[in-house]
Design an enzyme around this catalytic site. Structure first.
Site, PDB file in Angstrom:
ATOM      1  N   GLY A  14      31.975  41.930  27.823  1.00 34.18           N
ATOM      2  CA  GLY A  14      33.054  41.119  28.366  1.00 34.18           C
ATOM      3  C   GLY A  14      33.580  41.664  29.675  1.00 34.18           C
ATOM      4  CB  THR A  16      32.304  38.409  33.947  1.00 34.57           C
ATOM      5  OG1 THR A  16      33.125  37.739  32.979  1.00 34.57           O
ATOM      6  CG2 THR A  16      30.866  38.509  33.423  1.00 34.57           C
ATOM      7  CE1 TYR A 154      43.695  40.266  21.107  1.00 35.64           C
ATOM      8  CE2 TYR A 154      45.933  41.091  20.938  1.00 35.64           C
ATOM      9  CZ  TYR A 154      44.694  41.134  21.529  1.00 35.64           C
ATOM     10  OH  TYR A 154      44.446  42.036  22.537  1.00 35.64           O
TER      11      TYR A 154
END
Length: 264
Positions: A14, A16, A154
């Site tokens: 992850g 980018t 989360y």
């Protein structure tokens, strides 16, 4: 302190944008060969082009693939068969009223935020142990310790990630490989800007919106501002280095004093 990661290969999932991109840049500046991961080849190419412009002369590898899928995992494993440093940064987050979180959402948060890290560790840890050196870092969150009412799914996933880190640190005991979690506090990324505006008046300029968010929703922060991604990256680079050889099985905080505890 001199952090030298020359000769090491790092994979940051992850990566980018946001925290992941900052970590990739930090590891590369320290000398590592860093593989940038994103869901598509296009997103990875764009990120690598940007990182290369920002850090001339620093090489980046490309490792596209959606690691929440079997096909994506296979793509990444083909691109990076072995790694000395694994940073599990991939994660999803968002707000949802507690009683409205569906079973599918509970599963998605666990699968993306926890199970992808488990699968990556399961693949790369044996090679690290065979080489008697390696670093595994799982990017957790203050939400692992202070469960937010607006996104408990989360928080649950990040709490589970702490347990994953501690467990795999025991698996790596005595091997020269360390496994740790990094507890990131409220951090300034594009996704977090959207999250902030979900909770405060969207007509406010960013500086005012950030200030109101911190006062109303994160008042326990001692930093009293959002953390910049590079500040998270600095800790990751240190923990990835030989200098952190005695730190393993831990949950290291870069939270701006958000978690009200005197124990790391």
């Amino acid at each position: 302190m001199l952090v030298d990661l020359s000769g090491k290969t790092a994979l940051v999932t992850g990566s980018t944008q946001g925290i992941g991109a900052a970590i990739a840049a930090g590891l590369a500046r320290a000398g590592a060969r860093v593989a940038v991961n994103g869901r598509t080849a296009e997103s990875v190419d764009k990120a690598v082009d940007r990182l290369t412009q920002e850090h001339p002369g620093v090489p980046f590898l490309r490792a596209p693939g959606d690691i929440s899928t079997d096909q994506g995992l296979a793509q990444v494993f083909d691109a990076v068969p072995q790694a000395d440093i694994l940073v599990n940064n991939l994660g999803v987050f968002g707000t949802e009223p507690a009683l409205e979180i569906s079973d599918d959402e509970w599963r998605r948060y666990f699968e993306v935020n926890v199970l992808t890290a488990v699968r990556m560790i399961r693949h790369y840890l044996p090679g690290m142990k065979d080489g008697s050196w390696g670093r595994v870092l799982n990017i957790a969150s203050d939400s692992a310790l202070v469960t937010p009412a607006e996104m408990i799914h989360y928080g649950m996933s990040k709490t589970a990630l702490l347990a994953v880190s501690r467990g795999f640190a025991k698996e790596a005991a005595g091997s020269g490989v360390t496994v740790n979690s990094v507890i990131a506090g409220p951090t300034h990324t594009g996704g977090v800007e959207d999250f902030v505006y979900d909770l405060v008046d969207r007509s406010l300029p960013w500086d005012e919106a950030q200030r109101e968010f911190m006062i109303k929703h994160r008042p326990q922060s001692l930093l009293q501002r959002l953390i910049e991604p590079e500040e998270i990256a600095n800790m990751v680079v240190y923990l990835s280095s030989p200098l952190a050889s005695a730190t393993t099985g831990g949950a290291v905080r870069v939270d701006g004093g958000y978690v009200d505890s005197i124990v790391p």
